[in-house]
Structures are given as C-alpha cells and as structure tokens.
Design an enzyme around this catalytic site. Sequence first.
Site, PDB file in Angstrom:
ATOM      1  N   GLU A 186     -39.757   2.726  -3.210  1.00  0.00           N
ATOM      2  CA  GLU A 186     -38.709   3.330  -2.449  1.00  0.00           C
ATOM      3  C   GLU A 186     -38.472   5.377  -3.133  1.00  0.00           C
ATOM      4  O   GLU A 186     -39.544   5.490  -3.591  1.00  0.00           O
ATOM      5  CB  GLU A 186     -37.330   3.048  -3.494  1.00  0.00           C
ATOM      6  N   GLU A 232     -35.105  -1.589  -9.724  1.00  0.00           N
ATOM      7  CA  GLU A 232     -34.936  -0.615 -10.943  1.00  0.00           C
ATOM      8  C   GLU A 232     -34.003  -1.187 -12.184  1.00  0.00           C
ATOM      9  O   GLU A 232     -32.537  -0.932 -12.240  1.00  0.00           O
ATOM     10  CB  GLU A 232     -33.778   0.431 -10.168  1.00  0.00           C
TER      11      GLU A 232
END
Length: 514
Positions: free
Chosen positions: A318, A194
């Site tokens: 994810e 991220e």
Amino acid sequence: MHMKRFLFLVMLTIRISVFAQNNASITISNNSNQIISKHIYGQFAEHLGRGIYDGFWVDEDMPVAKQDRIRLDIVKALKQINIPNLRWPGGCFADEYHWRDGIGPREQRPKMVNTNWGGVTEDNSFGTHEFLKLCELLGCEPYIAANVGSGTVEEMSKWIEYLNSNSTSTVAQMRKQNGHPEPYKVSFWGVGNESWGCGGNMTPEFYADQFRRYASFAKNYPGAPLKKIASGANAQDYNWTEVCMKNIPLNMMWGLSLHYYTIPTGNWSKKGSATKFSEQEYFSTMANCLKMEELVTKHSAIMDKYDPEKRVALVVDEWGVWTDPEPGTNPGFLYQQNSLRDALIAASTLNIFNNHCDRVKMAELAQTINVLQALILTDKDKMLLTPTYYIFDMYKVHQDAKYLNIKVTSPDYVVGGKRIPAVNASASQDSTGKIHISLVNLDMHNPVTIRIVLNGLKWSKINGQILTSANITDVNTFDQPSKIHSADFNSAKKDGDKLTVVIPAKSIITLELN
C-alpha cells in the site's frame, strides 16, 4: 580598477551559481545482475467506496461493454499498462471478510455492513470467482489478503484448498460445482493486513506467532506453491520488521509488507486538498513522498541482518498520496482527484522501488479505481485516465528488465529555506537490449539540464515520452478527460557517448535508447 574587477568576479560567481543550480549529472553503469520485478507495478482493489462496486463491477443495465458485470473499458485500459498483479479484497476490509459469503448463487449470498468504509451494505455479489475472472481478463496474477483479524486458521486453510486443490475433497468439489472445474492456482497470499492496526491491533510478537500458526496450515497443492506475505510495518515502525524477521522462519514467508502513504500536510486529521494547494504544500508533499527512500533503506537493512541472501521480499503493498476526500462525496469512500502532483509522486516512488529492486520485489498502488491515488476515475458510464495512469504506462518498460546502476547528482529545489533534490531517476535494459531511463524534475519553476554518462552501454538512437502540464494543480475531468497525457519527447541530444536532456519544470520523461 579594483571595483570593476570585484564586480566582474561577483557577476561570474552568480553566473556559475545559476549554472550549477540548473544542472544535474547522472552516471549509468551496466554492472548489475538485478532484475526489476514486474510485480513492483502491481495494483490494489479493496471493497471500499466505488473501487469495486461502480468501478470494476457495475449494474447490469449500465450502458457500457461488460462481461457478466465486469466493466471492459477498464479492463482494456489496465491491460495497456501490463498490470502484473491485483491485491484483493483489502485492506482493512480483508480482516472482516469471510470468503464463503462470496461464493455460490448471488441471490443467496448473505449481506453484511462494511464497517470500515462508509457503513454501506456489502451484498457479496463480487466474490472469489468474480475476482479471479477479473484477473483472468486482465492477464494478471491475483494477490489475496486473507482474514487473520476476525477469521480462523481453518477458514484461510479452506480458502486455499477451495482455490488450489484438484482433489475430491468436499471443498474442492464445491469450487467445481460453482463453475470452475480446474484449480485456480493462486500463489500470492497475504496472511492478514495491517495487523498492527485495523487488522487486530496486535503486538509484533503476537502477530509473528499468529503468522507461524496460520502459515503452517496454508498448504501447497500441485502446481500452486504459495508465496506467503507477512503483514509488515506501518511506515517507520522498524521494531515490527525486527521482530518479524527475528521470530518468523525465513522459509515460511516469501515476503514482508510495508505500508506508507504520502500525506501532503503530514497531518492525518487534515491531510490537504487534492487540487487546491500552495507551493509550500506541494513542496511538503514531495518531501514526504521522498521519505520512501529512507523507509525502504532502513527496513531493508534490518532484513539484511537476518536474511543477507535477500530471500524474503520487501512488499510495499500500500503506497500513494492520501488527501482529504473531494468535497460533496462520502468521506468514507476516499474519493480524490488526481493532479500532475500525483504523477510526480508516482514516478518518484517507482524510481525508488526500481533502485531498490534487490529487496523490493512487489508493490501495489492504493488504489486502482475511484479510491485514493487512482489510475482511473468513473462517473456512471464515463471513464477517464488520471495523470498517475500515464506514469504506469510510461514506466511499464522497466517491468522484468535488467536494473542499471545509477548515480544522480542533482541541484536542490528550495522552498522556505528547506530543500529536496530536484531530480530523481532510474534506468533499466530490456531483453532486446533497449535502454530506458526515467527522469523526474520536481522543481515547479526551473528546467534542469541533465548530462548522462552511460558506461559500457552502446546506443545510437533516442526517443522518449514526457508528462507535464501548465499548472501543478491541473487534473483530468470528465469534461476535459485528456488535459494531462503523455506526449512524444524528442529533445534529448547525443553528445559523443554522452546524453544531454533539458527536462522542463514539474515533468517526467522516459527515454528509450536503441
């Protein structure tokens, strides 16, 4: 006479309409050469809440079977579903984790504060060797996310050397002194996590340059070619994918990640309860879940522009439903219950991944134990399997099986004037010739009759498994750990070369055709 004829036609129209509403058709064809990678069925274990500590890794005095401090009833349950890979140590935690803190004698390891998740003390007792011992016990491949946000190129490079080199270098010798003479040969490496957010708040242009730099010093050692995975887009950030595919040489990355969470309300500040929700909220949850189809399709189209041969995998590392934490628990621990709704989310999402197996080669559910959409929940020495766990058990038949092309025509599930397809599905053929078809009915109230045509496929026997429950909000608890579980399903009927299945409301079925 005219009035009678009119009423007859009205009744006939209503009957045809009701019949059409509750019928779906599926055509399955054996004209694909794609394989559904087993790595689509991967899992994620972050240093977050009770995922590692009090999950996989328990106190020495806890009265459960252990190897070192690894909890073996959890290992046994995950081996049952053929878990193919495990992603670690994060997540946001990965970009504040320094691997040298988690090796050597445990009593000498430095402590840190986990600033991302609850502000708790991290004692580093579960580090690199403990994680790789866990993967060895599970029989799965490790997927390590390296620190790009607060780490250095040298730090990541040395971690790879520590794990994969069989040389006499100081770093490789350190691994041997710490009890593992042979190299671990870890292939899957995430270069940051991220990076658009908690991993550094970078622009895509800056991250692409950072990836090239870090990846240049991520060396291959004998027997351990690296599969480097770039930190990809958040949900519908298509520009991030565009910039990465344009600016990173294709031969430098094995995969590009995508993160997407199903938020029941669509509102990150008030996500909705895991167990108390109306039909309207259930509907919005499933509509948000099905957006994965659009995301995978659009990100894949951008990747196709730069990589028509599909050399770079889309890695959805994810995914899952994210609700408000259970009342009375530490909100930083992200502990949530797991209902029949979660099972329908898992099954629908895995169907999407199976159907995009030409580009989606890897995915990881967030997360394995006690965090978000978990497979397993624990309470001290007690353990339960969630409805989501049973979906992975039912769907494991698709791992490394040949993808079968599938076309679904479904009735709509309508709530408040909005509509989504009631039925979704995927199919595969394993190495022994068995055909597996996974079917989902999202309609809360109505069964659907599904007629399936299989072109170019021979079979004579059918059996199957089903997962459903009386209420969409039903959960397994430590008092009733088996309220929801898979059961035999024997109601599919062979009709010549066709197959007819009546799938109950809010249920998942996997059929096996021999």
